[in-house]
Every structure is written in structure tokens, then in C-alpha cells.
Design a protein around this motif. Structure first.
Motif, PDB file in Angstrom:
ATOM      1  N   LEU A  53       0.824  -1.203   0.000  1.00  0.00           N
ATOM      2  CA  LEU A  53       0.000   0.000   0.000  1.00  0.00           C
ATOM      3  C   LEU A  53       0.861   1.258   0.000  1.00  0.00           C
ATOM      4  O   LEU A  53       0.438   2.313  -0.480  1.00  0.00           O
ATOM      5  N   ALA A  54       2.064   1.153   0.542  1.00  0.00           N
ATOM      6  CA  ALA A  54       2.978   2.295   0.565  1.00  0.00           C
ATOM      7  C   ALA A  54       3.830   2.368  -0.689  1.00  0.00           C
ATOM      8  O   ALA A  54       4.705   3.237  -0.800  1.00  0.00           O
ATOM      9  N   GLY A  55       3.578   1.482  -1.651  1.00  0.00           N
ATOM     10  CA  GLY A  55       4.318   1.525  -2.906  1.00  0.00           C
ATOM     11  C   GLY A  55       5.620   0.743  -2.877  1.00  0.00           C
ATOM     12  O   GLY A  55       6.480   0.929  -3.735  1.00  0.00           O
ATOM     13  N   GLN A  97       1.256  11.923 -10.220  1.00  0.00           N
ATOM     14  CA  GLN A  97       1.506  13.324  -9.889  1.00  0.00           C
ATOM     15  C   GLN A  97       1.477  13.576  -8.387  1.00  0.00           C
ATOM     16  O   GLN A  97       2.072  14.545  -7.906  1.00  0.00           O
ATOM     17  N   VAL A  98       0.772  12.739  -7.637  1.00  0.00           N
ATOM     18  CA  VAL A  98       0.600  13.012  -6.207  1.00  0.00           C
ATOM     19  C   VAL A  98       1.268  11.974  -5.299  1.00  0.00           C
ATOM     20  O   VAL A  98       1.432  12.234  -4.111  1.00  0.00           O
ATOM     21  N   LEU A  99       1.644  10.820  -5.849  1.00  0.00           N
ATOM     22  CA  LEU A  99       2.251   9.782  -5.025  1.00  0.00           C
ATOM     23  C   LEU A  99       3.681   9.508  -5.490  1.00  0.00           C
ATOM     24  O   LEU A  99       4.009   9.708  -6.666  1.00  0.00           O
ATOM     25  N   ARG A 141       7.343   4.370 -12.403  1.00  0.00           N
ATOM     26  CA  ARG A 141       6.518   5.576 -12.341  1.00  0.00           C
ATOM     27  C   ARG A 141       5.049   5.154 -12.307  1.00  0.00           C
ATOM     28  O   ARG A 141       4.621   4.276 -13.047  1.00  0.00           O
ATOM     29  N   ARG A 142       4.264   5.778 -11.427  1.00  0.00           N
ATOM     30  CA  ARG A 142       2.837   5.446 -11.336  1.00  0.00           C
ATOM     31  C   ARG A 142       2.090   5.988 -12.541  1.00  0.00           C
ATOM     32  O   ARG A 142       2.508   6.944 -13.184  1.00  0.00           O
ATOM     33  N   HIS A 143       0.909   5.405 -12.791  1.00  0.00           N
ATOM     34  CA  HIS A 143       0.047   5.818 -13.891  1.00  0.00           C
ATOM     35  C   HIS A 143      -0.693   7.113 -13.563  1.00  0.00           C
ATOM     36  O   HIS A 143      -1.026   7.388 -12.413  1.00  0.00           O
TER      37      HIS A 143
END
Length: 469
Positions: free
Chosen positions: A23-25, A128-130, A121-123
Motif C-alpha cells: 500500500l505504501a508503494g 503526480q501526487v504519489l 513511475r505510477r500511472h
């Protein structure tokens, strides 16, 4: 294998911690690379690590993998710490492959592990926020012979002896096992618990296993440590052999049964628990061409071995997985079956090679699908050693491959013949069996900065892990 309740609780606690990290990536994915001896596990892992690291540096080494389109920001191996398990030395294997002259990795003789951290990199909006995600990919290498011990965990000494002896008395096994069978059948019902007898039977049986593997091409050979004892070498725990029913209640029979039980306990602690208990994804590497060229008995033996191994593993979404929406995985969620050495046949034959593998592993494939696991079948070459070519026979052109032979460094054009798309008919086995040459690996970058040329590795990884990446 019957689940241990305490072990299940321990796994659940461990998975809970991993779910919090996810959950924390910061996720962890355990990839089990499974295969019988000489299926190419070590080369596969070396190529995988080099290609991932190079892709993380911006090279298009894995174009078919979804994360390579700008999302993979980096990849690095985790340096050794204080682990008790040996480290898989991808750098040394790559250096040997890139040497002049090159050398293929030696037979694996112990368990080793390596972890690769992928920065992603997140989608969309979340990017942009995480913060960027990190996925740690845990990889394992081990002697392929040990894999065949897995079905033994569901058998006692008597059951294992009955099945093994029945297998020895028929087909290609009968002749090379004749001396051992004569010794075992001659043991009286009062055979004493003497180590001279135990070691004599063990030596004869182990001698048969070596001939069956190295000269006949068989793979369903147990126990695995008889063929590859590991760094500990020969030890009293290994001095047993399958015993006919008539002598099992003798002092010798009771001794062999105790050693059999002790062997399985030791294998559980050293191999089963640290390796096979908690796979998330699985690659099953199969030397289909080697089995095909070794003849019908070797081909059917490979199919039987793979089915027996598959029956011991947990596939699909278990209770923890379903209750937590996948955060607490308790089974192998995806499995990819891969026919190795696909570069040894021309491109027009590779679809047939994959289809033949699908037929060969029909039982384990259906079992995994029935349990809810995602299943895919591939033809791959972890390191591509050949190029497309044309051979001429009696004035007719035929697709072939061309590469440099390892034994003499000369170029050779090879026509491997017909690769059937399904299990061959009886007429196929009447032809002389083809001996595939060993090709040299191509010239490689010593440090792996450019990755490793391969066939289908990216497609396999995408089918196996695209949802997690």
C-alpha cells in the motif's frame, strides 16, 4: 503436501506486513524459476537480471514488457547483506558467458537467491501526487534434480519404494538398473542393519540414476540429492534405496525407512520451505527439444515428471487471497510454461515448439487453470545463439539455423528437422534421434550494459507480471 497450520499462520503474518508495504508503494514479488536439470534455469536468470538492469538504464532490451514504455525508471540488484543462503552470482555467470572463449554455466549444485529492485513511475493522476513505486523481485536458483523430491513428501518409504521399483522394471530403465534390482531382490527378510549393505545398495542405485540422466536422457529420477548432493557431499542421511516389500520389516529395511524420513525432513528445512512454499509467480522451463531428441521414453518421462511436480504446488487464489482482494496472496497466481532453446529451431518451427510444450504439460496446465491461476505457454531462448539460415537436402531448401559450435568455434548450419505440434505419432519415433549441437553464446558485453540478446523473454515476463508492474 498437507499444509502445516502453524506455517500457514506464520505466512499470513508475513503477508500482512508485505501488504502494508504494498500500500505504501513498496511491493515484493517472489518469482520461482522451476525446471528439471539442464532446462536452463541459471542462464534464464542471468539473462533476466542483465536485461532488466539494462532496460532500467533506458535500453530497449525488453520491448514487449509493459513497463519499458517510460515507466521503468531504474533497476538494480540488491547487494549482499547477512543472508545465510548463497547469492546468485549473475555477474560471474555473465562474465563467463562473455569471456573469450565463452563458457556456459556449470551444473548448479546449491540453492542461491538474488533480488532485483524495479523503480516504476505510477500511472496518470497517481503519478503526480504519489511517490514512485518500488517492486522487489526475488529470484531463486537451485539444482534441477532437487525438484523431483517434491512428490516424495506425500509418500512414505513403502509407497515410494513400490512406485520406484515398478518404474525400474520396465522400459529404458530395466537394463541399466538390472544390477541394482538383482541386489535388492536378493536381500533376505532378515537382512541386518549393516552399513556395508546400505552403502552397496545406495551406490548401485545412484549409479543407475547417473546413467539414466546422462546417457538415456530421463528426468523422473529420485531422490534429487543422490544425483546432486550439494556442498555437503555424500552423507549417511543419503545411504538408502528403494527396497522390495519382502525385506522392509528387516533391520535393514527399518534403517532405510528412518533415513528416508530424515532425508525428507532435511529437504523440507533446506529446500522446500525456503524455496517452494511462497511463490507468487512461477516460470516452468522445459527442454522440450532435448526430450524430443532423446526418444519416446525420455519424452514421456519428462511429461510424467512435470505432472508429478505440479501436483505438489499450490496454484490459484486461495482463501487469504480472495478475502483481501489479492493483498495477501497464498498461491501461485500466474504460471508461464516455457520451451527453452527456441533459437535451436528456425522461426517457422517455434509456434509448433510452443504447441508441443502445451501438449506435453497438459495435466499441470489444466490443474493450474482449474485452480484459478493465469497460465501462458511460450517458446523462448534466454540467450539467442543462432540466426536464421537455409539448408539444402537433395536439392531442396529447408529452414535451418546457423551458429558457432562451442566445441571447435566453427560456424555450422543445422536443420533440426520437424518439430511436431502435438505428441508425436508412433512413426515419428522410428527415425534416428537427432543430436542437437551446443552453440556458443554470442559476443556479450562483460558488464551487461547492453542486455542480452534473447527470444521471447519480454513476452513471457509481460504475461507473468504485467499486472504487478
Amino acid at each position: 503436501m498437507t499444509p502445516d497450520p502453524l506455517r500457514l499462520v506464520t505466512d499470513a503474518v508475513s503477508r500482512t506486513g508485505e501488504a502494508a508495504l504494498a500500500l505504501a508503494g513498496r511491493e515484493r514479488l517472489r518469482l520461482g524459476v522451476t525446471g528439471l536439470s539442464r532446462a536452463g534455469k541459471t542462464v534464464f536468470l542471468t539473462s533476466l537480471v542483465a536485461s532488466l538492469v539494462a532496460a532500467g538504464a533506458g535500453r530497449r532490451t525488453l520491448p514487449g514488457l509493459a513497463v519499458t514504455g517510460g515507466r521503468l525508471l531504474g533497476a538494480r540488484t540488491i547487494p549482499p547483506g547477512i543472508e545465510a543462503t548463497p547469492r546468485f552470482d549473475a555477474e560471474a555467470h555473465l562474465a563467463a558467458l562473455a569471456a573469450d572463449p565463452p563458457a556456459w554455466p556449470a551444473r548448479t549444485d546449491d540453492l542461491s537467491t538474488l533480488s532485483v529492485v524495479l523503480k516504476l513511475r505510477r500511472h496518470g493522476f497517481y503519478g503526480q501526487v504519489l511517490p514512485d513505486r518500488e517492486v522487489t523481485l526475488d529470484l531463486l536458483d537451485y539444482p534441477g534434480e532437487w525438484l523431483l523430491d517434491l512428490p516424495m513428501f506425500d509418500q512414505d518409504f513403502a509407497e515410494w519404494s513400490d512406485q520406484t521399483l515398478a518404474r525400474l522394471r520396465k522400459g529404458l530403465r530395466a537394463a541399466p538398473s538390472a544390477e541394482f534390482l538383482a541386489f535388492a531382490d536378493s536381500l533376505p527378510v532378515t537382512a541386518p542393519a549393516e552399513d556395508s549393505l546400505a552403502r552397496r545398495g545406495h551406490a548401485l542405485y545412484r549409479g543407475f540414476l547417473g546413467v539414466a540422466r546422462d546417457e538415456i536422457g530421463l528426468r523422473f529420477l529420485q531422490p534429487g540429492r543422490f544425483l546432486n548432493p550439494g556442498p555437503g557431499g555424500d552423507a549417511p542421511i543419503l545411504w538408502f534405496f528403494p527396497l522390495p516389500e519382502a525385506a522392509r520389516d528387516s533391520p535393514l529395511g527399518l534403517l532405510l525407512a528412518r533415513r528416508y524420513d530424515a532425508y525428507l525432513r532435511d529437504q523440507r528445512d533446506r529446500f522446500l520451505d525456503p524455496v517452494f512454499r511462497r511463490f507468487d509467480r512461477q516460470v516452468v522451463l522445459v527442454d522440450v527439444l532435448g526430450a524430443l531428441h532423446a526418444g519416446r521414453d525420455a519424452f514421456e518421462d519428462t511429461a510424467e515428471a512435470l505432472a508429478a511436480i505440479s501436483a505438489t504446488l499450490r496454484y490459484g487464489r486461495g482463501l487469504l487471497d480472495r478475502l483481501t482482494g489479492g493483498l495477501l496472496r497464498d498461491g501461485i497466481g500466474r504460471v508461464a510454461f516455457a520451451a527453452t532453446k527456441a533459437d535451436h529451431v528456425p522461426e517457422v518451427s517455434r509456434d509448433n515448439l510452443a504447441s508441443l510444450l502445451a501438449d506435453l504439460v497438459d495435466a499441470p496446465r489444466r490443474r493450474a487453470e482449474g485452480a484459478g491461476a493465469g497460465v501462458s505457454v511460450h517458446a523462448v531462448a534466454s540467450i539467442r545463439c543462432t540466426q536464421e539460415a537455409t539448408a539444402t537436402h537433395e536439392g531442396r531448401a529447408a529452414p535451418a539455423v546457423r551458429g558457432v559450435l562451442l566445441e571447435n568455434g566453427r560456424w555450422a548450419t543445422v536443420d533440426p528437422g520437424v518439430v511436431p505440434s502435438r505428441r508425436p505419432p508412433e512413426s515419428f519415433w522410428n527415425a534416428a534421434y537427432f543430436q542437437m549441437p551446443v552453440f556458443r553464446p554470442p559476443v556479450l558485453d562483460l558488464h551487461g550494459a547492453a542486455g542480452v540478446p534473447h527470444l521471447g523473454l519480454d513476452t513471457l515476463l509481460s504475461a507473468l507480471m504485467d499486472d504487478a508492474l
